[in-house]
Design a protein around this motif. Structure first.
Motif, mmCIF file in Angstrom:
data_model
loop_
_atom_site.group_PDB
_atom_site.id
_atom_site.type_symbol
_atom_site.label_atom_id
_atom_site.label_comp_id
_atom_site.label_asym_id
_atom_site.label_seq_id
_atom_site.Cartn_x
_atom_site.Cartn_y
_atom_site.Cartn_z
ATOM 1 N N PRO A 161 0.793 -1.232 0.000
ATOM 2 C CA PRO A 161 0.000 0.000 0.000
ATOM 3 C C PRO A 161 0.824 1.280 0.000
ATOM 4 C CG PRO A 161 -0.052 -1.054 2.157
ATOM 5 C CD PRO A 161 0.613 -2.017 1.228
ATOM 6 N N PHE A 162 2.054 1.252 0.517
ATOM 7 C CA PHE A 162 2.873 2.459 0.569
ATOM 8 C C PHE A 162 3.884 2.543 -0.577
ATOM 9 C CE2 PHE A 162 1.874 1.254 5.021
ATOM 10 C CZ PHE A 162 0.998 2.286 5.302
ATOM 11 N N ARG A 163 3.912 1.494 -1.420
ATOM 12 C CA ARG A 163 4.816 1.434 -2.571
ATOM 13 C C ARG A 163 6.287 1.588 -2.179
ATOM 14 N NH1 ARG A 163 0.780 -0.301 -4.041
ATOM 15 N NH2 ARG A 163 -0.380 0.096 -5.953
ATOM 16 N N THR A 164 6.593 1.177 -0.957
ATOM 17 C CA THR A 164 7.981 1.227 -0.486
ATOM 18 C C THR A 164 8.470 -0.148 -0.064
ATOM 19 O OG1 THR A 164 7.242 1.719 1.778
ATOM 20 C CG2 THR A 164 7.698 3.600 0.334
ATOM 21 N N GLY A 165 7.605 -1.147 -0.153
ATOM 22 C CA GLY A 165 7.951 -2.471 0.338
ATOM 23 C C GLY A 165 7.731 -2.630 1.824
ATOM 24 N N GLN A 166 7.348 -1.541 2.506
ATOM 25 C CA GLN A 166 7.098 -1.603 3.940
ATOM 26 C C GLN A 166 5.652 -2.023 4.192
ATOM 27 O OE1 GLN A 166 8.037 2.386 5.213
ATOM 28 N NE2 GLN A 166 10.179 1.889 5.581
ATOM 29 N N LEU A 167 5.457 -2.807 5.243
ATOM 30 C CA LEU A 167 4.111 -3.232 5.598
ATOM 31 C C LEU A 167 3.378 -2.169 6.404
ATOM 32 C CD1 LEU A 167 4.794 -6.965 6.528
ATOM 33 C CD2 LEU A 167 3.981 -6.036 4.365
ATOM 34 N N VAL A 168 4.126 -1.365 7.147
ATOM 35 C CA VAL A 168 3.551 -0.246 7.897
ATOM 36 C C VAL A 168 4.415 0.973 7.646
ATOM 37 C CG1 VAL A 168 2.438 -1.615 9.693
ATOM 38 C CG2 VAL A 168 4.812 -0.933 9.970
ATOM 39 N N MET A 169 3.830 2.141 7.824
ATOM 40 C CA MET A 169 4.537 3.374 7.472
ATOM 41 C C MET A 169 5.749 3.620 8.362
ATOM 42 S SD MET A 169 3.026 7.250 7.194
ATOM 43 C CE MET A 169 2.210 6.919 5.651
ATOM 44 N N PHE A 170 5.648 3.239 9.654
ATOM 45 C CA PHE A 170 6.734 3.577 10.574
ATOM 46 C C PHE A 170 7.768 2.463 10.690
ATOM 47 C CE2 PHE A 170 2.846 2.354 12.778
ATOM 48 C CZ PHE A 170 3.245 1.231 13.490
ATOM 49 N N GLN A 171 7.827 1.583 9.704
ATOM 50 C CA GLN A 171 8.875 0.568 9.685
ATOM 51 C C GLN A 171 10.216 1.236 9.394
ATOM 52 O OE1 GLN A 171 7.707 -2.671 7.252
ATOM 53 N NE2 GLN A 171 9.363 -4.024 7.883
ATOM 54 N N VAL A 172 11.279 0.812 10.085
ATOM 55 C CA VAL A 172 12.568 1.504 9.987
ATOM 56 C C VAL A 172 13.697 0.493 10.158
ATOM 57 C CG1 VAL A 172 12.707 2.022 12.453
ATOM 58 C CG2 VAL A 172 13.828 3.546 10.825
ATOM 59 N N LYS A 173 14.884 0.851 9.668
ATOM 60 C CA LYS A 173 16.077 0.005 9.803
ATOM 61 C C LYS A 173 17.174 0.786 10.513
ATOM 62 C CE LYS A 173 14.372 -3.413 7.340
ATOM 63 N NZ LYS A 173 14.050 -4.724 7.940
ATOM 64 N N TYR A 174 17.884 0.104 11.425
ATOM 65 C CA TYR A 174 19.002 0.718 12.134
ATOM 66 C C TYR A 174 20.265 -0.088 11.847
ATOM 67 C CZ TYR A 174 15.481 3.274 14.817
ATOM 68 O OH TYR A 174 14.431 4.078 15.189
ATOM 69 N N ASP A 175 21.356 0.628 11.531
ATOM 70 C CA ASP A 175 22.621 -0.050 11.239
ATOM 71 C C ASP A 175 23.718 0.309 12.241
ATOM 72 O OD1 ASP A 175 23.002 2.561 10.547
ATOM 73 O OD2 ASP A 175 23.448 2.180 8.420
ATOM 74 N N ARG A 176 23.332 0.974 13.335
ATOM 75 C CA ARG A 176 24.309 1.330 14.360
ATOM 76 C C ARG A 176 24.049 0.505 15.606
ATOM 77 N NH1 ARG A 176 23.432 7.783 13.984
ATOM 78 N NH2 ARG A 176 24.154 8.107 11.844
ATOM 79 N N THR A 177 25.074 0.397 16.414
ATOM 80 C CA THR A 177 24.938 -0.333 17.665
ATOM 81 C C THR A 177 24.682 0.647 18.800
ATOM 82 O OG1 THR A 177 25.982 -1.974 19.092
ATOM 83 C CG2 THR A 177 27.393 -0.234 18.195
ATOM 84 N N TRP A 178 24.511 0.136 19.979
ATOM 85 C CA TRP A 178 24.267 0.956 21.149
ATOM 86 C C TRP A 178 25.407 0.765 22.135
ATOM 87 C CZ3 TRP A 178 23.386 -1.749 25.810
ATOM 88 C CH2 TRP A 178 23.208 -3.137 25.658
ATOM 89 N N HIS A 179 25.442 1.639 23.154
ATOM 90 C CA HIS A 179 26.511 1.619 24.138
ATOM 91 C C HIS A 179 25.920 1.380 25.530
ATOM 92 C CE1 HIS A 179 27.652 4.194 20.736
ATOM 93 N NE2 HIS A 179 28.873 3.666 20.882
#
Length: 873
Positions: A335-353
Motif C-alpha cells: 500500500p505504501f509502494r515502499t515495500g514496507q508493511l507499515v509506514m513507521f517501519q525503519v532500519k538501524y545499522d548502528r549499535t548501542w553503548h
C-alpha cells in the motif's frame, strides 16, 4: 435505571433498524416440522437422532444468550467425528467408498486450513485498502495533489523528501488553511460517529476487551456481525483522518475477528460449534495484529499473551498460518509502494553503548507511569461519559475532533497523522528527511519544547478521546506519545555528548562517528508506552524487532519493557483491555490474577435453586415454568423433599421436547411429565444426542419411536434429554478451585451437591460477584469516600459544561436573531429517556447469521438462575 431496563430502551430506540428475529415458539415449531419431515422420509433411528440434534443446535444458536458450554461443545464435536467414522466404515464395508468420498474426506480434514487461508487473504486485503484510504484522508486536510486528486502527499511527491510543486496547500493564507483543517476534522468525525450510532453501535471503540471475553466463551450478539465489519471498515479511516487521538491498530483486531466470524459461518463445521469457532477467532486476532504492525510472529504472540485464555498447539499453528497469509497479501498489495508493511517501519545499522542503559531505564519508567496514569484517568472519563454524555455521542465525537484540530494544528508534530509522526521520529538523521529541523543542532531547544508539548497534549487527548463512540484504538496513540518523549530524551543525550565529548561517561564512543542515535530512543519510547498501556512484554519485544529487523536492539528493548512491566505492576495488574472488562462488567475470569479467598464455594453459590422433580410434574406446570423466560436450565431431583440430584436439563432441550410432543398429538395440560433417568442407557450423556420423547423404557441406543396414538397415553418422557453427568462439586471445595474449573473446563454452570443432595449451583458471575464483594470489604470505607469525591467532582464538571453550552447557545441564538435555538434541542435531547449511547454491550441486534449470538450480558446461564443484566460498577 437498571441494566435490563437500559437494554430494553436501547433496543426500542433502534428498533426500526433492527432485524426482527423470529420468536422462540416459531423457531421451535419450524424445528419440529423439520424433524418430522426427516423422520417421515427416513425411519432409521440414527437419522432421527441426528435431525433432532441439528434442530436443537439451530434453536440454541438464537436462544442461548449466555456463555458457551465448552463441555457440551466438545462432546458434540466428538459425536460428530464418531458419526463420520462410522459412516466412512460403512461405506468401506459396502464398497461404495469411491473417489468422490475420498475428496470429501480430504476436504473435511483440510477445512480448517482452507478457512484460515480465505480469512487471512480477506484481512490482508482489507488492511491494505484501509491504509491507503487513511493516508489520503489524513493528507486531504492539508492540501491536494494537482496531478491527481486521489493521491496522497507521498504518492504525489514520489521520490521527494520535502514536498513538491504538485502538492498544493488549499490556500496561500495560513489562517484559512487552519479553518479548512478544522472543518475537515469535524466532518470526518461527525460522519464516523453518525454511521456507528445509526447502523452498527458495536463498531465503536477498540473491541479488544470484548473479543477477549468472546474468545473465552462469552457471546455478544451482533458484535462480530457483517454490519459491524462494514461500518468499522468505513468509519475507522474517517476517525483516524479526523485527527482524533485514536489509532487503527486496536480496531484492526476487531475487524479481523469480524472477518473470521463472517467467513467461518459459511462452513457448517464452525457454524454449529461455538468452541471450534473460537479457535478461528484466536487466529484472526493474531492476523489483525500482524497486518497492523507488519509483524506476523508478534501477532501470534499477542494472541497468546493477551487475547486467548486457551491456546493449544493446533490453534497456534493456525494463528501462525493466518497471520502469514494476511501479511503476505498485505505485502503483495504494497500500500505504501515502499515495500514496507507499515509506514513507521525503519532500519538501524548502528549499535548501542552500555552507558545508554541509564537513559533506557528512564524511558522504561516513563512507560510504566504513562500506562498507570492514562488508565486511571481514562476510566474516570469513561464513567463520566456513561453517566452524563450517553445521549450526545455524535456531538461529543464532533467536539473532540474540533478541539483536537484547534489545539494540535499549531504544533508540527501533532498536526500530522500519528503513524507519519512516528516514521519521522524513528528515523536516523543522516541521509533522511529533516522534518521541522529535527536534526539541526540550532533547532534543538525548539524541538525539545515542541516534543514535550506534543507529549503532554497527546496524553490529555488520549485520556478524553479513547472510549468515544467511533472506532478507536490506543496502540498507536500510546506509541506516538512514547516516541515523542523518547526522541526528546535522545536529543538531550545527543546534546550532552556533543557538549562533553571527552567525558568518561561517553568514553566508549568512537571519534568521528555519530555516537547517539535519537531515533532509537523514540523507537524504545514507543515500545515502553505500548507495554505500559497494555501490560504485555514478549509480544512487544518481538513486534518492535520485526519493525526494525535489528538484532542489536533486542536487548535494549527487553530492558525497557522489563522496567516498564516492573513499574506498571506497582499500580495494579492488567492493562487497559482488562480494566475495560472490569469497567463494563463482563463475566470474565482473568487467568492473570491469583486469588486467595480462603472460603469454600458454598459462600458464593446460589442456594435458592428452581429444580424439577423426576415425576409428578404436569405439562401445564412445565409450560408455566418455561413461560417465565427466567431460567436457562434446571437440575433434576428425585423429589423436592430429599433433593437427590439425578441430572440436569437445559431450557432449550425442554422447550423442544414439549413442543415436539404437542405437535405429534393433542395432549392434555394435565399430562404427566417424567424426568426419571433410565437405568439401561448409552454411556454417552443423552443431552448431547437427544432422542424423541416417549414413555417407553427402551434403551436409548435403540431409538424406539414414541406411540401417541392411544388416548390412554398420558405420560411424556423427557429422560433422553437429561444430562446424567453434570459437573458437580462438594460445597466445601475451595472457591479458587471452582474458578479454575471455569477457566480450564469451561462449563456454563457447576452444581453443588453434598452426599447426593442438591445444595445449590454457581456460575462465573457468582464467582465474580463474590470477588467484588471481597475486594470492596477489603478496601471498604476509603474507596467509598473516594467514590463520593469523584462523583461530586463529576457533577461539578457537568455543571460547568452545561453552563458553557448554555452560554454558547444563547450567543448563537442572539447572533441568528432567534432563528437558531441550540438550547431547545440540547435540553430536549437531555430530557429524552432513550437510555444513551450503546456501549457495545447492551444492544441485541440480529445481523443475519453473521454475528456470534449473545445479548451481551443478560444471563448467568445456570439452572434456576435468573437472567440479569451485567454487574455495573
Amino acid at each position: 435505571m437498571n441494566p435490563q431496563s437500559r437494554s430494553t430502551s436501547y433496543s426500542s430506540t433502534l428498533a426500526p433498524r433492527a432485524v426482527r428475529r423470529p420468536s422462540v415458539s416459531s423457531r421451535l415449531s419450524f424445528a419440529v416440522s423439520n424433524a418430522e419431515r426427516g423422520e417421515n422420509s427416513n425411519g432409521q433411528g440414527m437419522a432421527v437422532q441426528h435431525q433432532i440434534e441439528e434442530e436443537i443446535a439451530k434453536i440454541k444458536r438464537y436462544e442461548d444468550f449466555t456463555t458457551i458450554d465448552w463441555v457440551q461443545d466438545a462432546a458434540r464435536e466428538q459425536l460428530r467425528r464418531k458419526s463420520r467414522r462410522k459412516r466412512t466404515a460403512g461405506l468401506y464395508d459396502t464398497g461404495r467408498f469411491d473417489w468422490k468420498q475420498r475428496i470429501l474426506e480430504s476436504y473435511e480434514a483440510a477445512q480448517g486450513w482452507i478457512v484460515v487461508t480465505i480469512i487471512g487473504a480477506a484481512i490482508g486485503l482489507n488492511a491494505a485498502l484501509l491504509n491507503i484510504i487513511t493516508e489520503w484522508l489524513s493528507d486531504i486536510k492539508l492540501g491536494y495533489c494537482k496531478t491527481g486528486f486521489y493521491l496522497n502527499e507521498n504518492f504525489c511527491c514520489w521520490g521527494e523528501d520535502n514536498g513538491c510543486a504538485d502538492w498544493h496547500r488549499w490556500t496561500g493564507f495560513e489562517p484559512v488553511n487552519y479553518v479548512i483543517y478544522i472543518i475537515f476534522a469535524i466532518c470526518f468525525s461527525f460522519t464516523a460517529a453518525t454511521l456507528v450510532k445509526s447502523y452498527a453501535p458495536y463498531a465503536a471503540g477498540s473491541g479488544i476487551s470484548e473479543i477477549k471475553c468472546i474468545i473465552a466463551g462469552f457471546v455478544m450478539k451482533g458484535f462480530l456481525g457483517f454490519w459491524t465489519l462494514l461500518i468499522k471498515s468505513i468509519a475507522l479511516p474517517l476517525a483516524i483522518g479526523s485527527g482524533l487521538s485514536v489509532g487503527k491498530e486496536g480496531p484492526s483486531v476487531h475487524y479481523a475477528v469480524c472477518t473470521g466470524n463472517v467467513i467461518s459461518r459459511m462452513f457448517t463445521k464452525y457454524r454449529r460449534n461455538a468452541s471450534k469457532t473460537r479457535e478461528i477467532l484466536s487466529a484472526c486476532a493474531a492476523a489483525g495484529v500482524a497486518v497492523a504492525f507488519g509483524s506476523p510472529i508478534g501477532g501470534v504472540l499477542f494472541s497468546l499473551e493477551e487475547m486467548s485464555s486457551y491456546f493449544p498447539l493446533k490453534t497456534m499453528w493456525r494463528s501462525y498460518f493466518c497471520a502469514l497469509v494476511a501479511t503476505a497479501v498485505l505485502a503483495a498489495m504494497n500500500p505504501f509502494r515502499t515495500g514496507q508493511l507499515v509506514m513507521f517501519q525503519v532500519k538501524y545499522d548502528r549499535t548501542w553503548h552500555f552507558f545508554e542503559v541509564v537513559f533506557y531505564i528512564i524511558i522504561g519508567i516513563f512507560g510504566g507511569l504513562y500506562g498507570a496514569f492514562v488508565m486511571k484517568w481514562n476510566l474516570r472519563v469513561q464513567a463520566f461519559r456513561k453517566k452524563y454524555l450517553s445521549n450526545y455521542a455524535i456531538l461529543e465525537a464532533t467536539l473532540l475532533a474540533a478541539a483536537t484540530a484547534i489545539v494540535c494544528y499549531p504544533n508540527a508534530f501533532l498536526r500530522i497523522e500519528m503513524t507519519e509522526s512516528m516514521e519521522i521520529l524513528f528515523l536516523e538523521c543522516e541521509g533522511a528527511e529533516d522534518y521541522h529541523g529535527l536534526c539541526e543542532p540550532d533547532h534543538r531547544l525548539r524541538n525539545v519544547v515542541s516534543l514535550l508539548v506534543a507529549t503532554v497534549v497527546r496524553v490529555f487527548f488520549v485520556i478524553i478521546s479513547y472510549g468515544c463512540k467511533v472506532p478507536a484504538g490506543i496502540f498507536v496513540p500510546s506509541m506516538a506519545i512514547g516516541a515523542s518523549f523518547g526522541r526528546t530524551v535522545g536529543i538531550i543525550v545527543q546534546a550532552l555528548h556533543e557538549a562533553n565529548p571527552g567525558s568518561v561517561f561517553f568514553s566508549t564512543c568512537q571519534p568521528d562517528v555519530p555516537c547517539i542515535t535519537p531515533g532509537t530512543y523514540a523507537f524504545l519510547g514507543a515500545a515502553a508506552a505500548l507495554s505500559g498501556i497494555m501490560h504485555i512484554t514478549v509480544s512487544v519485544v518481538v513486534i518492535m524487532f520485526e519493525l526494525t529487523g535489528a538484532l542489536t536492539y533486542i536487548l535494549p528493548t527487553m530492558i525497557v519493557v522489563g522496567v516498564t512491566k516492573a513499574v506498571s505492576e506497582l499500580f495494579g495488574k492488567g492493562g487497559i483491555a482488562d480494566r475495560m472488562i472490569w469497567f463494563s462488567g463482563f463475566p470474565y475470569l482473568d487467568n492473570k490474577e491469583d486469588h486467595n479467598f480462603g472460603v469454600p464455594v458454598s459462600h458464593a453459590m446460589i442456594a435458592d435453586v428452581v429444580s424439577i422433580p423426576s415425576t409428578g410434574l404436569t405439562l401445564k406446570a412445565v409450560e408455566r415454568l418455561l413461560s417465565k423466560d427466567s431460567y436457562q436450565g434446571f437440575p433434576i431431583v428425585d423429589d423436592e423433599n430429599n433433593k437427590i440430584l439425578l441430572g440436569y436439563i437445559g431450557r432449550t432441550e425442554l422447550c423442544y421436547a414439549a413442543e415436539r410432543a404437542r405437535k405429534e398429538r393433542t395432549l392434555s395440560p394435565l399430562a404427566k411429565c417424567t424426568f426419571a433417568p433410565r437405568t439401561n442407557i448409552d454411556p454417552i450423556p443423552t443431552i448431547y444426542a437427544p432422542a424423541t420423547p416417549s414413555s417407553s423404557s427402551a434403551p436409548y441406543g435403540e431409538q424406539h419411536e414414541p406411540d401417541y396414538s392411544t388416548s390412554t397415553q398420558t405420560t411424556i418422557d423427557f429422560s433422553p434429554y437429561i444430562d446424567l453427568t453434570p459437573l458437580s462439586v462438594h460445597p466445601r471445595l475451595p472457591l479458587e478451585t471452582v474458578m479454575e474449573l471455569f477457566r480450564k473446563i469451561g462449563p456454563r454452570v457447576v452444581l453443588i451437591e453434598h452426599r447426593g443432595r442438591l445444595m445449590g449451583l454457581v456460575t462465573v458471575k457468582d464467582c465474580l460477584k463474590y470477588q467484588f464483594k471481597a475486594e470492596a470489604a477489603e478496601h471498604g470505607e476509603r474507596e467509598r469516600e473516594m467514590l463520593g469525591i469523584e462523583e461530586e467532582g463529576q457533577e461539578r464538571v457537568w455543571e460547568v459544561m452545561r453552563g458553557v453550552a448554555g452560554w454558547v447557545s444563547d450567543r448563537v441564538s442572539g447572533w441568528s436573531g432567534g432563528r437558531v435555538r441550540l438550547r431547545d434541542s440540547w435540553e430536549g435531547s437531555r430530557r429524552q429517556e432513550a437510555g444513551g449511547i450503546l456501549e457495545g454491550t447492551e444492544m441485541e441486534l440480529d445481523e443475519g447469521g453473521g454475528g456470534l449470538e449473545q445479548d451481551g450480558e443478560d444471563d448467568d446461564g445456570g439452572g434456576g438462575t435468573r437472567r440479569r443484566g451485567s454487574t455495573r460498577r
